[in-house]
Design a protein around this motif. Structure first.
Motif, PDB file in Angstrom:
ATOM      1  N   ALA A  31       0.829  -1.209   0.000  1.00 38.69           N
ATOM      2  CA  ALA A  31       0.000   0.000   0.000  1.00 38.69           C
ATOM      3  C   ALA A  31       0.861   1.256   0.000  1.00 38.69           C
ATOM      4  CB  ALA A  31      -0.934  -0.010   1.206  1.00 38.69           C
ATOM      5  N   ALA A  32       1.873   1.285   0.878  1.00 35.43           N
ATOM      6  CA  ALA A  32       2.781   2.427   0.921  1.00 35.43           C
ATOM      7  C   ALA A  32       3.596   2.504  -0.364  1.00 35.43           C
ATOM      8  CB  ALA A  32       3.715   2.323   2.128  1.00 35.43           C
ATOM      9  N   GLY A  33       3.973   1.339  -0.904  1.00 31.73           N
ATOM     10  CA  GLY A  33       4.731   1.313  -2.147  1.00 31.73           C
ATOM     11  C   GLY A  33       3.956   1.918  -3.299  1.00 31.73           C
ATOM     12  N   LEU A  34       2.684   1.579  -3.402  1.00 32.52           N
ATOM     13  CA  LEU A  34       1.855   2.138  -4.478  1.00 32.52           C
ATOM     14  C   LEU A  34       1.722   3.640  -4.323  1.00 32.52           C
ATOM     15  CD1 LEU A  34       0.003   1.766  -6.931  1.00 32.52           C
ATOM     16  CD2 LEU A  34      -1.891   1.371  -5.328  1.00 32.52           C
ATOM     17  N   ASP A  35       1.483   4.093  -3.099  1.00 37.65           N
ATOM     18  CA  ASP A  35       1.328   5.521  -2.846  1.00 37.65           C
ATOM     19  C   ASP A  35       2.580   6.287  -3.292  1.00 37.65           C
ATOM     20  OD1 ASP A  35      -0.139   7.786  -1.685  1.00 37.65           O
ATOM     21  OD2 ASP A  35       1.440   7.790  -0.181  1.00 37.65           O
ATOM     22  N   ASN A  36       3.744   5.767  -2.937  1.00 35.42           N
ATOM     23  CA  ASN A  36       4.994   6.423  -3.331  1.00 35.42           C
ATOM     24  C   ASN A  36       5.219   6.332  -4.834  1.00 35.42           C
ATOM     25  OD1 ASN A  36       5.400   6.864  -0.600  1.00 35.42           O
ATOM     26  ND2 ASN A  36       7.536   6.213  -0.635  1.00 35.42           N
ATOM     27  N   ALA A  37       4.972   5.162  -5.402  1.00 33.68           N
ATOM     28  CA  ALA A  37       5.222   4.964  -6.829  1.00 33.68           C
ATOM     29  C   ALA A  37       4.373   5.896  -7.692  1.00 33.68           C
ATOM     30  CB  ALA A  37       4.961   3.510  -7.208  1.00 33.68           C
ATOM     31  N   LEU A  38       3.153   6.175  -7.238  1.00 31.52           N
ATOM     32  CA  LEU A  38       2.257   7.045  -8.011  1.00 31.52           C
ATOM     33  C   LEU A  38       2.678   8.512  -7.981  1.00 31.52           C
ATOM     34  CD1 LEU A  38      -1.235   5.501  -7.138  1.00 31.52           C
ATOM     35  CD2 LEU A  38      -0.086   5.501  -9.366  1.00 31.52           C
ATOM     36  N   SER A  39       3.677   8.845  -7.157  1.00 32.33           N
ATOM     37  CA  SER A  39       4.158  10.234  -7.119  1.00 32.33           C
ATOM     38  C   SER A  39       4.827  10.632  -8.424  1.00 32.33           C
ATOM     39  CB  SER A  39       5.148  10.425  -5.961  1.00 32.33           C
ATOM     40  OG  SER A  39       6.361   9.731  -6.221  1.00 32.33           O
ATOM     41  N   GLY A  40       5.325   9.645  -9.171  1.00 37.62           N
ATOM     42  CA  GLY A  40       5.949   9.937 -10.460  1.00 37.62           C
ATOM     43  C   GLY A  40       7.369  10.453 -10.387  1.00 37.62           C
ATOM     44  N   ILE A  41       8.002  10.402  -9.208  1.00 40.34           N
ATOM     45  CA  ILE A  41       9.340  10.982  -9.083  1.00 40.34           C
ATOM     46  C   ILE A  41      10.462   9.956  -9.288  1.00 40.34           C
ATOM     47  CG2 ILE A  41       8.481  12.723  -7.473  1.00 40.34           C
ATOM     48  CD1 ILE A  41      10.025  11.194  -5.250  1.00 40.34           C
ATOM     49  N   TYR A  42      10.111   8.688  -9.451  1.00 42.01           N
ATOM     50  CA  TYR A  42      11.145   7.653  -9.487  1.00 42.01           C
ATOM     51  C   TYR A  42      11.524   7.251 -10.907  1.00 42.01           C
ATOM     52  CZ  TYR A  42      10.039   7.349  -4.573  1.00 42.01           C
ATOM     53  OH  TYR A  42       9.824   7.668  -3.249  1.00 42.01           O
ATOM     54  N   ASP A  43      12.799   6.869 -11.073  1.00 47.18           N
ATOM     55  CA  ASP A  43      13.311   6.401 -12.363  1.00 47.18           C
ATOM     56  C   ASP A  43      13.204   4.884 -12.485  1.00 47.18           C
ATOM     57  OD1 ASP A  43      14.175   8.999 -13.223  1.00 47.18           O
ATOM     58  OD2 ASP A  43      15.835   8.816 -11.814  1.00 47.18           O
ATOM     59  N   LEU A  44      13.012   4.198 -11.353  1.00 44.14           N
ATOM     60  CA  LEU A  44      12.937   2.739 -11.367  1.00 44.14           C
ATOM     61  C   LEU A  44      12.265   2.252 -10.083  1.00 44.14           C
ATOM     62  CD1 LEU A  44      13.875   0.017 -12.714  1.00 44.14           C
ATOM     63  CD2 LEU A  44      15.889   0.157 -11.243  1.00 44.14           C
ATOM     64  N   LEU A  45      11.497   1.179 -10.208  1.00 48.38           N
ATOM     65  CA  LEU A  45      10.853   0.538  -9.058  1.00 48.38           C
ATOM     66  C   LEU A  45      11.394  -0.874  -8.922  1.00 48.38           C
ATOM     67  CD1 LEU A  45       8.659   0.378  -6.860  1.00 48.38           C
ATOM     68  CD2 LEU A  45       7.005  -0.186  -8.644  1.00 48.38           C
ATOM     69  N   VAL A  46      12.018  -1.176  -7.765  1.00 47.85           N
ATOM     70  CA  VAL A  46      12.458  -2.536  -7.441  1.00 47.85           C
ATOM     71  C   VAL A  46      11.395  -3.111  -6.524  1.00 47.85           C
ATOM     72  CG1 VAL A  46      14.266  -3.954  -6.415  1.00 47.85           C
ATOM     73  CG2 VAL A  46      14.885  -1.870  -7.664  1.00 47.85           C
ATOM     74  N   LEU A  47      10.671  -4.121  -7.003  1.00 46.15           N
ATOM     75  CA  LEU A  47       9.420  -4.544  -6.358  1.00 46.15           C
ATOM     76  C   LEU A  47       9.411  -6.025  -6.012  1.00 46.15           C
ATOM     77  CD1 LEU A  47       6.390  -3.892  -5.676  1.00 46.15           C
ATOM     78  CD2 LEU A  47       5.884  -4.413  -8.082  1.00 46.15           C
ATOM     79  N   LEU A  75      11.276  -8.684  -7.889  1.00 46.82           N
ATOM     80  CA  LEU A  75      12.088  -9.601  -7.097  1.00 46.82           C
ATOM     81  C   LEU A  75      11.165 -10.616  -6.435  1.00 46.82           C
ATOM     82  CD1 LEU A  75      14.418  -7.109  -5.176  1.00 46.82           C
ATOM     83  CD2 LEU A  75      14.836  -8.202  -7.387  1.00 46.82           C
ATOM     84  N   THR A  76      11.485 -11.900  -6.544  1.00 43.33           N
ATOM     85  CA  THR A  76      10.646 -12.907  -5.915  1.00 43.33           C
ATOM     86  C   THR A  76      11.400 -14.204  -5.717  1.00 43.33           C
ATOM     87  OG1 THR A  76       8.563 -14.116  -6.068  1.00 43.33           O
ATOM     88  CG2 THR A  76       9.734 -13.708  -8.128  1.00 43.33           C
ATOM     89  N   ALA A  77      10.964 -14.979  -4.743  1.00 42.82           N
ATOM     90  CA  ALA A  77      11.529 -16.306  -4.519  1.00 42.82           C
ATOM     91  C   ALA A  77      10.890 -17.325  -5.457  1.00 42.82           C
ATOM     92  CB  ALA A  77      11.321 -16.728  -3.073  1.00 42.82           C
ATOM     93  N   LYS A  78       9.804 -16.943  -6.110  1.00 39.77           N
ATOM     94  CA  LYS A  78       9.111 -17.858  -7.012  1.00 39.77           C
ATOM     95  C   LYS A  78       9.853 -17.939  -8.346  1.00 39.77           C
ATOM     96  CE  LYS A  78       4.466 -17.097  -5.164  1.00 39.77           C
ATOM     97  NZ  LYS A  78       3.074 -16.728  -5.485  1.00 39.77           N
ATOM     98  N   SER A  79      10.028 -19.154  -8.844  1.00 43.86           N
ATOM     99  CA  SER A  79      10.768 -19.311 -10.095  1.00 43.86           C
ATOM    100  C   SER A  79      10.020 -20.132 -11.139  1.00 43.86           C
ATOM    101  CB  SER A  79      12.128 -19.967  -9.823  1.00 43.86           C
ATOM    102  OG  SER A  79      11.956 -21.233  -9.209  1.00 43.86           O
ATOM    103  N   GLU A  80       8.787 -20.518 -10.833  1.00 40.11           N
ATOM    104  CA  GLU A  80       8.008 -21.281 -11.797  1.00 40.11           C
ATOM    105  C   GLU A  80       7.670 -20.424 -13.012  1.00 40.11           C
ATOM    106  OE1 GLU A  80       7.310 -24.473 -11.677  1.00 40.11           O
ATOM    107  OE2 GLU A  80       8.404 -24.641  -9.782  1.00 40.11           O
ATOM    108  N   LEU A  81       7.532 -21.082 -14.159  1.00 41.44           N
ATOM    109  CA  LEU A  81       7.257 -20.372 -15.410  1.00 41.44           C
ATOM    110  C   LEU A  81       6.007 -19.508 -15.307  1.00 41.44           C
ATOM    111  CD1 LEU A  81       7.718 -19.773 -18.406  1.00 41.44           C
ATOM    112  CD2 LEU A  81       6.478 -21.891 -18.935  1.00 41.44           C
ATOM    113  N   GLN A  82       4.931 -20.056 -14.724  1.00 37.94           N
ATOM    114  CA  GLN A  82       3.678 -19.297 -14.668  1.00 37.94           C
ATOM    115  C   GLN A  82       3.813 -18.037 -13.813  1.00 37.94           C
ATOM    116  OE1 GLN A  82       4.074 -22.462 -13.746  1.00 37.94           O
ATOM    117  NE2 GLN A  82       2.817 -23.047 -11.950  1.00 37.94           N
TER     118      GLN A  82
END
Length: 222
Positions: A31-47, A75-82
């Motif tokens: 929730a906090a990540g979305l709020d910050n990301a929508l500010s439009g000030i970032y060049d990249l999001l590591v999620l 970024l995730t621990a999941k590695s399955e194709l789907q």
């Protein structure tokens, strides 16, 4: 912007990116990540994908639905194709599976930021009689030239990229220092003052105009 709920990993990422010259902000839930990301000030999001309050894929889909084109590294621990397919279909630009090496992540960051249109500009930015060399941090006017500190350079680059357009104090503060910084409005004023002195030293026709209660813009005189 780093959105990662594992505090130790988020701190490691922040330090890794900081050592490579990036300014970062960190959020520990979706929730906090979305709020910050929508500010439009970032060049990249590591999620991260697995997040409290809002998972990473929901955050990403919401962000894209709002029209944001910011590059996103999942970024995730999941590695399955789907799982990889779901991430890319949700709007991610690249998918990195945990655990990963720091150099691999930095290579992904460099690759994704190179794709942004504003980073394809030539090494020399111009505004009026000014030239800013993005490789050497040199500001030049006619036969005069001087070196800018990192923060002076970052501020002048923003002003020159938006030559003639008004940048608010808040946007300069967030873009140059980040959300989590203790910097205040007077930090912006101090660096504006530094740049004005350097423009005067260069005898440039370009000046930094103050719009009271709004912000600053570059103005080219005759």
């Amino acid at each position: 912007l780093i959105v990662e709920d594992e505090v130790r990993l988020a701190d490691m990422l922040r330090r890794l990116l900081h050592r490579s010259g990036y300014t970062t902000d960190v959020c520990h839930d979706g929730a906090a990540g979305l709020d910050n990301a929508l500010s439009g000030i970032y060049d990249l999001l590591v999620l991260d994908v697995m997040l409290p309050k809002m998972d990473g894929l929901t955050l990403l889909r919401t962000l894209r639905a709002q029209g944001s084109t910011v590059p996103v590294l999942l970024l995730t621990a999941k590695s399955e194709l789907q799982d990889r397919v779901a991430g890319l279909d949700s709007g991610a630009d690249y998918y990195l599976t945990k655990p990963f090496e720091g150099e691999e992540l930095l290579a992904c960051v460099r690759a994704l930021t190179r794709r942004q249109p504003e980073l394809h500009d030539p090494d020399i930015l111009t505004c009026g009689d000014l030239e800013l060399n993005r490789s050497t941090f040199q500001l030049t006017c006619g036969g005069r030239s001087l070196h800018l500190s990192r923060k002076e350079f970052d501020m002048m680059e923003l002003l020159m990229r938006n030559c003639g357009l008004v940048l608010t104090k808040e946007s300069l503060l967030l873009k140059l220092w980040g959300y989590e910084s203790d910097a205040e409005d007077n930090n912006v004023e101090v660096y504006i003052s530094f740049l004005r002195r350097k423009l005067s030293h260069l005898h440039s026709r370009v000046r930094i105009k103050t719009l009271r209660m709004v912000g600053y813009c570059l103005e080219v005189g005759t």
